[in-house]
Design a protein around this motif. Structure first.
Motif, PDB file in Angstrom:
ATOM      1  N   PRO A  85      60.626  45.272  43.256  1.00  0.00           N
ATOM      2  CA  PRO A  85      59.192  45.498  43.072  1.00  0.00           C
ATOM      3  C   PRO A  85      58.654  46.711  43.818  1.00  0.00           C
ATOM      4  CG  PRO A  85      59.613  43.164  43.351  1.00  0.00           C
ATOM      5  CD  PRO A  85      60.915  43.868  43.614  1.00  0.00           C
ATOM      6  N   SER A  86      59.259  47.064  44.940  1.00  0.00           N
ATOM      7  CA  SER A  86      58.790  48.224  45.697  1.00  0.00           C
ATOM      8  C   SER A  86      59.369  49.533  45.175  1.00  0.00           C
ATOM      9  CB  SER A  86      59.131  48.061  47.179  1.00  0.00           C
ATOM     10  OG  SER A  86      60.525  47.911  47.364  1.00  0.00           O
ATOM     11  N   HIS A  87      60.299  49.461  44.231  1.00  0.00           N
ATOM     12  CA  HIS A  87      60.884  50.657  43.612  1.00  0.00           C
ATOM     13  C   HIS A  87      60.865  50.473  42.090  1.00  0.00           C
ATOM     14  CE1 HIS A  87      62.609  50.616  47.697  1.00  0.00           C
ATOM     15  NE2 HIS A  87      62.562  51.924  47.612  1.00  0.00           N
ATOM     16  N   ALA A  88      59.686  50.210  41.557  1.00  0.00           N
ATOM     17  CA  ALA A  88      59.563  49.875  40.138  1.00  0.00           C
ATOM     18  C   ALA A  88      58.745  50.924  39.402  1.00  0.00           C
ATOM     19  CB  ALA A  88      58.924  48.496  39.980  1.00  0.00           C
ATOM     20  N   ALA A  89      58.898  50.919  38.094  1.00  0.00           N
ATOM     21  CA  ALA A  89      58.138  51.823  37.233  1.00  0.00           C
ATOM     22  C   ALA A  89      57.813  51.106  35.931  1.00  0.00           C
ATOM     23  CB  ALA A  89      58.941  53.094  36.946  1.00  0.00           C
ATOM     24  N   VAL A  90      56.655  51.422  35.378  1.00  0.00           N
ATOM     25  CA  VAL A  90      56.227  50.924  34.079  1.00  0.00           C
ATOM     26  C   VAL A  90      56.086  52.122  33.152  1.00  0.00           C
ATOM     27  CG1 VAL A  90      54.368  49.825  32.789  1.00  0.00           C
ATOM     28  CG2 VAL A  90      55.031  48.925  35.023  1.00  0.00           C
ATOM     29  N   ALA A  91      56.685  52.025  31.967  1.00  0.00           N
ATOM     30  CA  ALA A  91      56.632  53.121  31.000  1.00  0.00           C
ATOM     31  C   ALA A  91      56.130  52.600  29.661  1.00  0.00           C
ATOM     32  CB  ALA A  91      58.011  53.756  30.839  1.00  0.00           C
ATOM     33  N   ALA A  92      55.142  53.267  29.112  1.00  0.00           N
ATOM     34  CA  ALA A  92      54.602  52.930  27.793  1.00  0.00           C
ATOM     35  C   ALA A  92      54.656  54.166  26.915  1.00  0.00           C
ATOM     36  CB  ALA A  92      53.164  52.423  27.910  1.00  0.00           C
ATOM     37  N   THR A  93      54.842  53.961  25.635  1.00  0.00           N
ATOM     38  CA  THR A  93      54.842  55.103  24.713  1.00  0.00           C
ATOM     39  C   THR A  93      53.408  55.544  24.448  1.00  0.00           C
ATOM     40  OG1 THR A  93      54.745  53.730  22.726  1.00  0.00           O
ATOM     41  CG2 THR A  93      56.945  54.268  23.592  1.00  0.00           C
ATOM     42  N   SER A  94      53.271  56.793  24.069  1.00  0.00           N
ATOM     43  CA  SER A  94      51.953  57.289  23.680  1.00  0.00           C
ATOM     44  C   SER A  94      51.443  56.520  22.472  1.00  0.00           C
ATOM     45  CB  SER A  94      52.030  58.788  23.369  1.00  0.00           C
ATOM     46  OG  SER A  94      53.029  59.055  22.387  1.00  0.00           O
ATOM     47  N   GLY A  95      52.356  56.085  21.599  1.00  0.00           N
ATOM     48  CA  GLY A  95      51.967  55.290  20.448  1.00  0.00           C
ATOM     49  C   GLY A  95      51.344  53.969  20.836  1.00  0.00           C
ATOM     50  N   LEU A  96      51.859  53.350  21.912  1.00  0.00           N
ATOM     51  CA  LEU A  96      51.304  52.086  22.379  1.00  0.00           C
ATOM     52  C   LEU A  96      49.898  52.289  22.927  1.00  0.00           C
ATOM     53  CD1 LEU A  96      52.225  49.033  23.027  1.00  0.00           C
ATOM     54  CD2 LEU A  96      52.322  49.860  25.377  1.00  0.00           C
ATOM     55  N   ILE A  97      49.742  53.297  23.762  1.00  0.00           N
ATOM     56  CA  ILE A  97      48.442  53.552  24.397  1.00  0.00           C
ATOM     57  C   ILE A  97      47.389  53.891  23.348  1.00  0.00           C
ATOM     58  CG2 ILE A  97      47.231  55.076  26.008  1.00  0.00           C
ATOM     59  CD1 ILE A  97      49.906  55.322  27.526  1.00  0.00           C
ATOM     60  N   ASP A  98      47.786  54.622  22.313  1.00  0.00           N
ATOM     61  CA  ASP A  98      46.838  55.028  21.272  1.00  0.00           C
ATOM     62  C   ASP A  98      46.499  53.891  20.315  1.00  0.00           C
ATOM     63  OD1 ASP A  98      46.844  57.567  22.345  1.00  0.00           O
ATOM     64  OD2 ASP A  98      48.322  58.359  20.926  1.00  0.00           O
ATOM     65  N   ALA A  99      47.450  52.990  20.069  1.00  0.00           N
ATOM     66  CA  ALA A  99      47.285  52.007  18.997  1.00  0.00           C
ATOM     67  C   ALA A  99      46.620  50.709  19.437  1.00  0.00           C
ATOM     68  CB  ALA A  99      48.645  51.693  18.375  1.00  0.00           C
ATOM     69  N   LEU A 100      46.791  50.315  20.704  1.00  0.00           N
ATOM     70  CA  LEU A 100      46.343  48.991  21.122  1.00  0.00           C
ATOM     71  C   LEU A 100      44.972  49.010  21.777  1.00  0.00           C
ATOM     72  CD1 LEU A 100      49.296  48.261  20.530  1.00  0.00           C
ATOM     73  CD2 LEU A 100      49.287  46.873  22.617  1.00  0.00           C
ATOM     74  N   PRO A 101      44.141  47.995  21.476  1.00  0.00           N
ATOM     75  CA  PRO A 101      42.905  47.811  22.239  1.00  0.00           C
ATOM     76  C   PRO A 101      43.244  47.528  23.705  1.00  0.00           C
ATOM     77  CG  PRO A 101      42.942  46.424  20.272  1.00  0.00           C
ATOM     78  CD  PRO A 101      44.323  46.984  20.438  1.00  0.00           C
ATOM     79  N   ARG A 102      42.274  47.706  24.582  1.00  0.00           N
ATOM     80  CA  ARG A 102      42.521  47.539  26.012  1.00  0.00           C
ATOM     81  C   ARG A 102      43.075  46.154  26.344  1.00  0.00           C
ATOM     82  NH1 ARG A 102      41.139  49.668  30.989  1.00  0.00           N
ATOM     83  NH2 ARG A 102      40.784  48.162  32.660  1.00  0.00           N
TER      84      ARG A 102
END
Length: 321
Positions: free
Chosen positions: A104-121
């Motif tokens: 948890p102290s060395h973690a990363a979250v990655a999302a595609t630009s398609g996800l950020i653009d397509a989904l409501p908050r």
């Protein structure tokens, strides 16, 4: 427990890797493969997250470059009582996401630009909460190591096939011979895939449940799963197609034409996941928990109920905290 599972996974993938080495070079190849596997295991434990992020062309963002996305991750991480992970975006039209890191102290979250653009908050919050659940459950180490070494096994199997086309070690009596080489070539990718499936299918259900509690509404996550699955069938993820051994890391299988809940699927069937989330939502509603909460409001885990110990502070006060 997850460290034990990771050790078992490393042992299984190492055995497959060594068997392929024997198929290519006999006893000498087996020894070389064993040495390479040991070095690769050590390297993957510490650097597999960087390798996977690089595989998918992810670039890091911050509050200045992606304020809404970064802020959402920060708010959800606080609710889950997790250290702030590094935040990445993959320039890819297919909506999808994954988490990585050895702890948890060395973690990363990655999302595609398609996800950020397509989904409501709200739905994006469900996806990010799911990925934070993998971090909270310490799934990411095992999943990332599987992606790294599984990819190496696939590459070695391809090399073995190429070598056989040009004679290989047909006459090398110290090797396992042509029949053994063919068997190794066929079995190795499936063996690696089966190991990955064994660790991913149950963990997806667990991360769905925990992610729903983090974001406060199981239906936000279930809606996002359905939306992503529909998009995956229409929008290819070329990077993922090139590294199928990493498919299990994503919230929805990024490979087109997948999704059946059978032995050869890297993920549980989406309909089954949605049904489990709907059952959780109904259970929470019967317990008098308001499902209107979210990253900026109250949530299921902020209230007294079966997922809370009575504290009003943060989602991490449930039984998983």
């Amino acid at each position: 427990m997850n460290y034990t599972k990771t050790a078992m996974l490393l042992a299984a993938l190492t055995a497959i890797f060594v068997a392929l080495g024997a198929a290519i070079g006999g006893q000498t190849g087996m020894v070389i493969a064993f040495i390479v596997a040991l070095a690769m295991n050590v390297f993957s434990l510490w650097n597999s997250d960087k390798m996977v992020l690089k595989m998918f062309g992810a670039h890091e963002v911050d509050e200045r470059t992606a304020p809404e996305y970064y802020g959402l991750v920060r708010d959800l991480a606080q609710r889950a009582e997790l250290p702030m992970p590094r935040v990445y975006i993959m320039d890819n039209p297919q909506p999808n996401a994954f988490a990585t890191g050895r702890s948890p102290s060395h973690a990363a979250v990655a999302a595609t630009s398609g996800l950020i653009d397509a989904l409501p908050r709200e739905e994006l919050a469900g996806v990010i909460a799911h990925e934070l659940a993998h971090i909270k459950n310490r799934d990411t180490l095992t999943m990332t190591v599987a992606a790294t070494i599984g990819g190496a096994i696939s590459m070695l199997a391809q090399y073995l096939q190429f070598g056989m086309l040009f004679g290989g070690n047909r006459d090398d009596r110290s090797g396992i011979g042509m029949i053994g080489a063919i068997l190794a070539m066929l079995v190795a990718p499936f063996a690696a895939m089966l190991v990955q499936m064994a660790i991913s299918r149950s963990r997806e259900y667990q991360a769905d449940r925990l992610g729903a509690l983090i974001c406060g509404n199981p239906r936000w996550l279930s809606a996002s799963l359905l939306r992503i699955e529909r998009a995956v069938k229409r929008i290819p993820n070329e990077e993922a197609e090139e590294v199928p051994a990493a498919a299990h890391m994503f919230i929805i299988n990024p490979l087109t034409g997948q999704g059946m809940d059978n032995l050869f699927s890297t993920h549980p069937n989406t309909a089954n996941r949605v049904a489990a989330l709907e059952a959780l939502a109904e259970e929470m509603t019967r317990s008098g928990i308001d499902l209107g909460g979210g990253p900026t409001g109250s949530s299921a885990a902020d209230q007294d109920g079966p997922w809370s110990s009575g504290s009003s502070r943060g989602a991490a006060r449930g039984p998983w905290g």
